[in-house]
Design a protein around this motif. Structure first.
Motif, mmCIF file in Angstrom:
data_model
loop_
_atom_site.group_PDB
_atom_site.id
_atom_site.type_symbol
_atom_site.label_atom_id
_atom_site.label_comp_id
_atom_site.label_asym_id
_atom_site.label_seq_id
_atom_site.Cartn_x
_atom_site.Cartn_y
_atom_site.Cartn_z
ATOM 1 N N TYR A 88 26.122 38.813 4.060
ATOM 2 C CA TYR A 88 25.365 37.708 4.719
ATOM 3 C C TYR A 88 24.462 37.246 3.902
ATOM 4 C CZ TYR A 88 28.079 39.916 8.643
ATOM 5 O OH TYR A 88 29.227 40.403 9.447
ATOM 6 N N LEU A 89 23.852 37.885 3.363
ATOM 7 C CA LEU A 89 22.387 37.496 2.622
ATOM 8 C C LEU A 89 23.072 36.725 1.175
ATOM 9 C CD1 LEU A 89 19.476 37.793 2.275
ATOM 10 C CD2 LEU A 89 19.783 39.797 0.835
ATOM 11 N N TYR A 90 24.008 37.139 0.437
ATOM 12 C CA TYR A 90 24.860 36.324 -0.508
ATOM 13 C C TYR A 90 24.890 34.990 0.006
ATOM 14 C CZ TYR A 90 25.352 41.067 -2.736
ATOM 15 O OH TYR A 90 24.857 42.337 -3.299
ATOM 16 N N ILE A 91 25.886 35.013 1.061
ATOM 17 C CA ILE A 91 26.551 33.656 1.566
ATOM 18 C C ILE A 91 25.067 32.818 1.985
ATOM 19 C CG2 ILE A 91 27.644 32.448 3.744
ATOM 20 C CD1 ILE A 91 29.151 35.334 3.739
ATOM 21 N N LEU A 92 24.152 33.285 2.787
ATOM 22 C CA LEU A 92 22.924 32.441 2.966
ATOM 23 C C LEU A 92 22.217 31.856 1.609
ATOM 24 C CD1 LEU A 92 21.293 34.494 5.741
ATOM 25 C CD2 LEU A 92 22.241 32.224 6.173
ATOM 26 N N VAL A 93 22.227 32.685 0.651
ATOM 27 C CA VAL A 93 21.373 32.173 -0.614
ATOM 28 C C VAL A 93 22.062 30.943 -1.045
ATOM 29 C CG1 VAL A 93 20.934 32.819 -3.010
ATOM 30 C CG2 VAL A 93 20.361 34.485 -1.427
ATOM 31 N N ALA A 94 23.548 31.210 -1.073
ATOM 32 C CA ALA A 94 24.428 29.984 -1.616
ATOM 33 C C ALA A 94 24.184 28.821 -0.726
ATOM 34 C CB ALA A 94 25.756 30.331 -1.582
ATOM 35 N N ILE A 95 24.137 28.901 0.616
ATOM 36 C CA ILE A 95 23.761 27.706 1.380
ATOM 37 C C ILE A 95 22.399 27.011 1.056
ATOM 38 C CG2 ILE A 95 23.539 27.090 3.866
ATOM 39 C CD1 ILE A 95 25.609 29.105 4.650
ATOM 40 N N VAL A 96 21.317 27.761 0.972
ATOM 41 C CA VAL A 96 20.085 27.277 0.698
ATOM 42 C C VAL A 96 19.833 26.583 -0.476
ATOM 43 C CG1 VAL A 96 17.664 28.104 0.549
ATOM 44 C CG2 VAL A 96 19.184 28.746 2.421
ATOM 45 N N ALA A 97 20.518 27.533 -1.403
ATOM 46 C CA ALA A 97 20.543 26.882 -2.969
ATOM 47 C C ALA A 97 21.447 25.468 -3.011
ATOM 48 C CB ALA A 97 21.038 28.067 -3.942
ATOM 49 N N GLY A 98 22.284 25.416 -2.374
ATOM 50 C CA GLY A 98 22.928 23.872 -2.394
ATOM 51 C C GLY A 98 22.038 22.970 -1.950
ATOM 52 N N GLY A 99 21.526 23.114 -0.696
ATOM 53 C CA GLY A 99 20.338 22.011 -0.313
ATOM 54 C C GLY A 99 19.176 22.018 -1.226
ATOM 55 N N ILE A 100 18.879 22.885 -1.703
ATOM 56 C CA ILE A 100 17.535 22.675 -2.518
ATOM 57 C C ILE A 100 18.057 22.112 -3.810
ATOM 58 C CG2 ILE A 100 16.166 24.003 -4.116
ATOM 59 C CD1 ILE A 100 15.691 26.270 -2.072
ATOM 60 N N ILE A 101 19.182 22.491 -4.649
ATOM 61 C CA ILE A 101 19.623 21.770 -5.652
ATOM 62 C C ILE A 101 19.949 20.162 -5.692
ATOM 63 C CG2 ILE A 101 21.177 21.951 -7.563
ATOM 64 C CD1 ILE A 101 18.827 23.792 -7.770
ATOM 65 N N ALA A 102 20.486 19.923 -4.422
ATOM 66 C CA ALA A 102 20.815 18.649 -3.938
ATOM 67 C C ALA A 102 19.633 17.677 -4.166
ATOM 68 C CB ALA A 102 21.451 18.832 -2.625
ATOM 69 N N THR A 103 18.281 18.356 -3.621
ATOM 70 C CA THR A 103 17.146 17.782 -3.452
ATOM 71 C C THR A 103 16.619 17.520 -5.080
ATOM 72 O OG1 THR A 103 16.730 18.405 -1.379
ATOM 73 C CG2 THR A 103 15.095 17.597 -2.379
ATOM 74 N N TYR A 104 16.429 18.869 -5.591
ATOM 75 C CA TYR A 104 16.003 18.836 -6.953
ATOM 76 C C TYR A 104 16.622 17.909 -7.949
ATOM 77 C CZ TYR A 104 15.143 21.488 -11.383
ATOM 78 O OH TYR A 104 14.853 21.697 -12.829
ATOM 79 N N THR A 105 17.906 17.921 -8.010
ATOM 80 C CA THR A 105 18.653 16.838 -8.825
ATOM 81 C C THR A 105 18.313 15.511 -8.394
ATOM 82 O OG1 THR A 105 20.645 18.505 -9.097
ATOM 83 C CG2 THR A 105 21.153 16.295 -10.024
ATOM 84 N N LYS A 106 18.297 15.086 -7.295
ATOM 85 C CA LYS A 106 18.032 13.788 -6.854
ATOM 86 C C LYS A 106 16.540 13.493 -7.263
ATOM 87 C CE LYS A 106 18.050 10.633 -3.002
ATOM 88 N NZ LYS A 106 18.477 10.444 -1.356
ATOM 89 N N TYR A 107 15.783 14.113 -7.326
ATOM 90 C CA TYR A 107 14.385 13.727 -7.381
ATOM 91 C C TYR A 107 13.762 14.134 -8.733
ATOM 92 C CZ TYR A 107 14.368 12.293 -2.459
ATOM 93 O OH TYR A 107 14.810 11.876 -1.177
ATOM 94 N N THR A 108 14.350 14.988 -9.276
ATOM 95 C CA THR A 108 13.933 15.237 -10.600
ATOM 96 C C THR A 108 14.456 14.845 -12.230
ATOM 97 O OG1 THR A 108 15.071 17.561 -10.814
ATOM 98 C CG2 THR A 108 13.063 17.704 -9.779
ATOM 99 N N ALA A 109 15.733 14.022 -11.929
ATOM 100 C CA ALA A 109 16.636 13.418 -12.888
ATOM 101 C C ALA A 109 15.488 12.916 -14.043
ATOM 102 C CB ALA A 109 17.624 12.959 -12.393
ATOM 103 N N ASN A 110 14.731 12.016 -13.744
ATOM 104 C CA ASN A 110 13.804 11.257 -14.291
ATOM 105 C C ASN A 110 12.528 11.624 -14.849
ATOM 106 O OD1 ASN A 110 16.037 9.282 -14.478
ATOM 107 N ND2 ASN A 110 15.285 8.246 -12.431
ATOM 108 N N LEU A 111 12.341 12.913 -14.362
ATOM 109 C CA LEU A 111 11.185 13.443 -14.495
ATOM 110 C C LEU A 111 10.973 14.178 -16.197
ATOM 111 C CD1 LEU A 111 9.986 15.355 -11.299
ATOM 112 C CD2 LEU A 111 9.165 13.226 -12.335
ATOM 113 N N SER A 112 9.947 14.250 -16.668
ATOM 114 C CA SER A 112 9.813 14.972 -18.130
ATOM 115 C C SER A 112 10.058 16.272 -17.834
ATOM 116 C CB SER A 112 8.432 14.736 -18.687
ATOM 117 O OG SER A 112 7.983 15.923 -19.382
ATOM 118 N N LEU A 113 10.731 17.207 -18.695
ATOM 119 C CA LEU A 113 11.128 18.435 -18.744
ATOM 120 C C LEU A 113 10.036 19.159 -18.639
ATOM 121 C CD1 LEU A 113 13.250 20.527 -18.205
ATOM 122 C CD2 LEU A 113 13.724 20.555 -20.666
#
Length: 430
Positions: A54-79
């Protein structure tokens, strides 16, 4: 230091970059190992191993939401600025979890800490490897990646045996989070200090391009994957390899929980395990990675990890003990963090900088966490239908997936990336 760099064939013009990256990996892998020891001992010390899927599944769900936000708002930022911001956020999270675990220590806090740790540290390390991809050429990387990875592994050794030592001094495990915070603070300070110097060297144009939002408009992840068989093959290969790794990890933790039921005993066991794992990984990185890549080439080297794990998985079918599970898990982690890691990093090398920045974090975090979730569903399927012997069937699934992994490697060809690069160049000029 200069003599050491000379022994591993690092040239004078690369010394600063190699030293900075190796130091950063030392700090972050040390922090990562500390977090792993804490999260595994805290969670398994309070919860049955049957809750891990259950923990493995929850990690995937949360990671998907975080990375969707991460990709959207960090694409144009300096590394480099993104790395600084990420480390600062992680620091604040560490303070929060110390307070939560020290004064409340509830069941949901154990879940939250495990989920956070599985995502935050992976993002931080993935960002550093992306930076390494940007500041080293393919030829430089073939000589320096093993040394960089070894720097991280030395940090892992120090962290794991440091935990073992602190437990003998009766230091509370929650208070070790302050050590993690100190490591991230040091990494943040090093990036802040080194960034101007890196820009002053001959990779100025590369880093300036990363700092220029107008030249860093990354294509969406969906478009990248749909337009490239090469990237899709890498994604599937990573997915399958992570499912295998998670199934082996589950078998290992189930065996450890059976032998060491208490939180303190688990912390002692995991600190010893991660310490010796880091020693084995260091040996592989220093003595095997460069030699293997140079002698057998990239494509042949990709076969080493699945072939070794196939041997371990078959051994688990025959003799499912803690020793067998620990050795198989150690082989997985050792090769994954040495030869396999360096091989995968070289696969990314020919890709344009903005493509790597977008796709690599997605593959390293979302696809890997999705692999964890898929493994969780596999374990749940067999545990709910074949309660008494489900671990045996997990072994057989693991063997079958390793065979799929070996088959997928046949479709990875570095030459395909050259066509991919040409396509991006042509697209950007239209």
């Amino acid at each position: 230091m200069q003599a050491l760099l000379g022994c591993v064939n690092i040239r004078a013009g690369e010394t600063f970059r190699v030293t900075v990256m190796a130091s950063l990996l030392f700090l972050l892998i040390a922090a990562n190992n500390l977090i792993k020891i804490l999260r595994d001992s805290i969670f398994l010390g309070h919860h049955p191993v049957s809750e891990l899927p259950y923990l493995y599944i929850l990690v995937a769900i949360v990671a998907g939401g975080i990375i969707a936000t991460y990709t959207k708002y960090t694409a144009n930022l300096s590394l480099t600025r993104l790395i600084l911001a990420t480390d600062a956020i992680i620091l604040s999270n560490i303070v929060f979890f110390w307070f939560l675990l020290t004064y409340f220590d509830t069941a949901w806090s154990h879940y939250a800490f495990y989920i956070w740790s599985a995502i935050a540290s992976v993002i931080a390390v993935a960002q550093l490897w992306t930076l390494a991809n940007q500041i080293f050429t393919v030829e430089e990387a073939s000589r320096s990646l093993g040394f960089l990875a070894a720097g991280g592994t030395v940090g892992g050794v120090a962290a794991a045996f440091g935990v073992k030592w602190s437990l003998h001094l009766s230091v509370g495990s929650n208070h070790l989070l302050w050590c993690v915070a100190g490591l991230y603070l040091a990494a943040l300070a090093l990036v802040f200090w080194a960034a101007p110097r890196l820009k002053g060297e001959r990779y100025e144009k590369t880093l300036d391009r990363l700092d220029n939002p107008q030249e860093n408009n990354a294509t969406s992840i969906g478009e990248l994957l749909n337009g490239s068989r090469y990237l899709k093959t890498i994604a599937v290969l990573i997915l399958v390899s992570v499912i295998v790794s998670t199934l082996i990890d589950f078998q290992f933790k189930a065996s450890a929980k059976e032998i060491y039921p208490s939180r303190e005993a688990l912390a002692g066991f995991f600190s010893s395990y991660y310490g010796w794992l880091s020693v084995a990984t260091l040996f592989a990185q220093v003595l095997l990675t460069g030699r293997t890549l140079n002698k057998f080439g990239l494509n042949s080297s990709l076969y080493l990890t699945p072939v070794a794990l196939l041997t371990g998985a078959l051994a688990l079918v025959i003799q499912p003990t803690l020793l067998t599970a620990a050795l198989t898990r150690m082989a997985d982690a050792t090769l994954r963090n040495s030869i396999h890691r360096s091989s995968i990093e070289m696969i990314y090398m020919p890709l344009p900088g903005n493509v790597k920045k977008t796709i690599k974090t997605f593959l390293d975090v979302v696809v890997e966490r999705f692999g964890d979730a898929a493994a969780g569903f596999v374990i749940l399927f067999f545990s709910l239908s074949l309660v008494k012997r489900y671990v045996t069937y997990v072994h057989f699934v693991c063997v079958a997936l390793i065979l799929v992994w070996i088959t997928l490697i046949r479709f990875i060809r570095i030459g395909d990336s050259e066509t991919l690069v040409d396509g991006f160049v042509q697209r950007s000029s239209e």
